[in-house]
Enzyme design. Structure first.
Site, PDB file in Angstrom:
ATOM      1  N   MET A  28       0.850  -1.195   0.000  1.00  0.00           N
ATOM      2  CA  MET A  28       0.000   0.000   0.000  1.00  0.00           C
ATOM      3  C   MET A  28       0.880   1.237   0.000  1.00  0.00           C
ATOM      4  O   MET A  28       1.683   1.438   0.911  1.00  0.00           O
ATOM      5  CB  MET A  28      -0.943  -0.014   1.211  1.00  0.00           C
ATOM      6  CG  MET A  28      -2.005  -1.096   1.141  1.00  0.00           C
ATOM      7  SD  MET A  28      -3.027  -1.223   2.633  1.00  0.00           S
ATOM      8  CE  MET A  28      -1.921  -2.183   3.697  1.00  0.00           C
ATOM      9  N   CYS A 110      -2.113  -1.647 -10.406  1.00  0.00           N
ATOM     10  CA  CYS A 110      -2.417  -0.281  -9.984  1.00  0.00           C
ATOM     11  C   CYS A 110      -3.029   0.499 -11.148  1.00  0.00           C
ATOM     12  O   CYS A 110      -2.460   0.529 -12.248  1.00  0.00           O
ATOM     13  CB  CYS A 110      -1.149   0.416  -9.492  1.00  0.00           C
ATOM     14  SG  CYS A 110      -1.447   2.104  -8.921  1.00  0.00           S
ATOM     15  N   LYS A 149       1.334  -9.377  -9.330  1.00  0.00           N
ATOM     16  CA  LYS A 149       0.030  -9.012  -8.751  1.00  0.00           C
ATOM     17  C   LYS A 149      -0.767  -8.294  -9.829  1.00  0.00           C
ATOM     18  O   LYS A 149      -0.303  -7.305 -10.402  1.00  0.00           O
ATOM     19  CB  LYS A 149       0.192  -8.120  -7.523  1.00  0.00           C
ATOM     20  CG  LYS A 149      -1.127  -7.845  -6.798  1.00  0.00           C
ATOM     21  CD  LYS A 149      -0.885  -7.103  -5.481  1.00  0.00           C
ATOM     22  CE  LYS A 149      -2.182  -6.997  -4.671  1.00  0.00           C
ATOM     23  NZ  LYS A 149      -3.183  -6.105  -5.288  1.00  0.00           N
ATOM     24  N   HIS A 181      -6.269  -9.495  -7.658  1.00  0.00           N
ATOM     25  CA  HIS A 181      -7.337  -8.656  -7.114  1.00  0.00           C
ATOM     26  C   HIS A 181      -8.597  -8.973  -7.910  1.00  0.00           C
ATOM     27  O   HIS A 181      -8.615  -8.827  -9.133  1.00  0.00           O
ATOM     28  CB  HIS A 181      -6.953  -7.183  -7.262  1.00  0.00           C
ATOM     29  CG  HIS A 181      -7.908  -6.232  -6.591  1.00  0.00           C
ATOM     30  ND1 HIS A 181      -7.486  -5.147  -5.876  1.00  0.00           N
ATOM     31  CD2 HIS A 181      -9.256  -6.205  -6.519  1.00  0.00           C
ATOM     32  CE1 HIS A 181      -8.525  -4.493  -5.392  1.00  0.00           C
ATOM     33  NE2 HIS A 181      -9.616  -5.126  -5.782  1.00  0.00           N
ATOM     34  N   GLY A 222      -8.831  -8.329  -2.501  1.00  0.00           N
ATOM     35  CA  GLY A 222      -9.936  -7.467  -2.886  1.00  0.00           C
ATOM     36  C   GLY A 222     -11.165  -7.623  -2.017  1.00  0.00           C
ATOM     37  O   GLY A 222     -11.795  -8.671  -2.025  1.00  0.00           O
TER      38      GLY A 222
END
Length: 345
Positions: A28, A110, A149, A181, A222
């Site tokens: 994060m 992202c 990811k 996610h 998620g």
């Protein structure tokens, strides 16, 4: 101050990265820095922690030692890289390898405009061939696991064929694991914050991907807010990743080792965590770090307890005052304990 709790209590036997991925704390931005990771490691000895995303350019052309700061007591820690140049990512991987990170992860999830303008993040899901080149280059630069990811798709992509095509390219490139996610990312029209909540969750899509790719480890991310939800996902995936829920309610991490890893050690208590963090803050302050750089990660530690509001105020407002030291952490603990006594009386 002499405290019993320390991240150095990490089990002495070599950790299994595959086992650690059973529960991980998400990368994060501006949150999972070294101070945050030290704090989280006090709460869970076995979960996999992640750095903030750092671009390959920042490592290769900037202050790599600052971006790759790693205290061995934080391990296991995965470093997350952002980039799309295979040669630059290989160079960044070599730097991360030398710094000692347990895993090198590539961000393909992202959705921010800044990330898109740099041609990395979720927009790369439209270029699985390029991502595969990046993964191969990274693998050639290290013996450590290289992982990705990603999202289940972007924009109008078909989440069945598009995700399978992307995942197959990663497998062919030799990826060691995928973190998925379970939402699409909409690159136009939604902010990064909206991309965390508005696109609908599709956990079943991740379950089907894991079944298709087995035995490749596939972890799910998620919208997972509780440990009960996390446990349910483990019936269908190899691991769960929590982000904001873990950050904003950090005491849930104190239950992780027993619930997810079968640990027999007692859970750390709030008071011993606070005392250990006061020790840590004193050490950080001696290096020139402001105490609020430590306390800002601890604001949710007393959520739901009497006195939590005053606790947060001391750790946020008082910790920012000139000359503030580690004593603010102990004052916050005293205020919490005083509230508990008043409630009991």
């Amino acid at each position: 101050m002499n405290t019993a709790l320390s991240p150095a209590q990490v089990p002495t036997e070599p950790f299994s990265l595959r086992e650690a991925r059973r529960f991980s704390v998400a990368p994060m931005m501006e949150w999972t820095d070294p101070r945050c990771r030290y704090f989280h490691r006090l709460l869970t000895k076995r979960a996999l922690l992640f750095t903030e995303m750092v671009t390959s350019a920042a490592l290769v052309h900037g202050d790599a030692s600052r971006h790759l700061r790693l205290d061995p007591v934080e391990q296991p820690v995965a470093v997350q890289l952002g980039g799309s140049d295979p040669h630059e990512l290989a160079a960044a991987t070599r730097l991360a390898d030398a710094a000692g990170f347990a895993e090198i992860n590539l961000n393909v999830g992202c959705p921010s405009d800044r990330v898109q303008s740099g041609r990395f993040g979720a927009c790369l899901m439209a270029e699985p061939g390029l991502v595969a080149q990046c993964v191969r280059a990274m693998r050639d630069a290290t013996d450590r696991p290289v992982t990705v990811k990603c999202r289940i798709g972007i924009d109008d992509q078909d989440t069945k064929t598009g995700l399978d095509r992307f995942a197959d390219a990663m497998v062919e490139a030799g990826v060691d694991a995928l973190y998925v996610h379970a939402r699409k990312a909409w690159l136009k029209g939604l902010s990064p914050k909206e991309n965390r909540t508005i696109p609908p969750l599709d956990y079943d899509r991740v379950y089907r991907l894991r079944a298709r790719l087995s035995p490749l480890p596939v972890m799910i991310n998620g919208g997972i807010e509780t440990l009960e939800q996390a446990e349910a996902h483990l019936a269908h995936t190899d691991g769960v990743m929590l982000g904001r829920a873990a950050y904003h309610t950090p005491m849930l991490l104190a239950e992780v080792d027993q619930r997810f890893f079968g640990a027999s050690e007692p859970r750390p208590g709030l008071a011993e965590v606070m005392q250990a963090m006061a020790d840590y803050a004193a050490r950080e302050r001696a290096t020139g770090m402001r105490v609020n750089a430590v306390t800002r990660h601890m604001l949710g530690l007393a959520n739901g307890l009497p006195g939590a509001r005053q606790f947060r105020q001391i750790l946020s407002v008082d910790a920012c005052r000139a000359g503030a030291d580690e004593g603010v952490i102990l004052r916050a603990l005293d205020a919490l304990e005083a509230s508990a006594l008043r409630m009991a009386g």
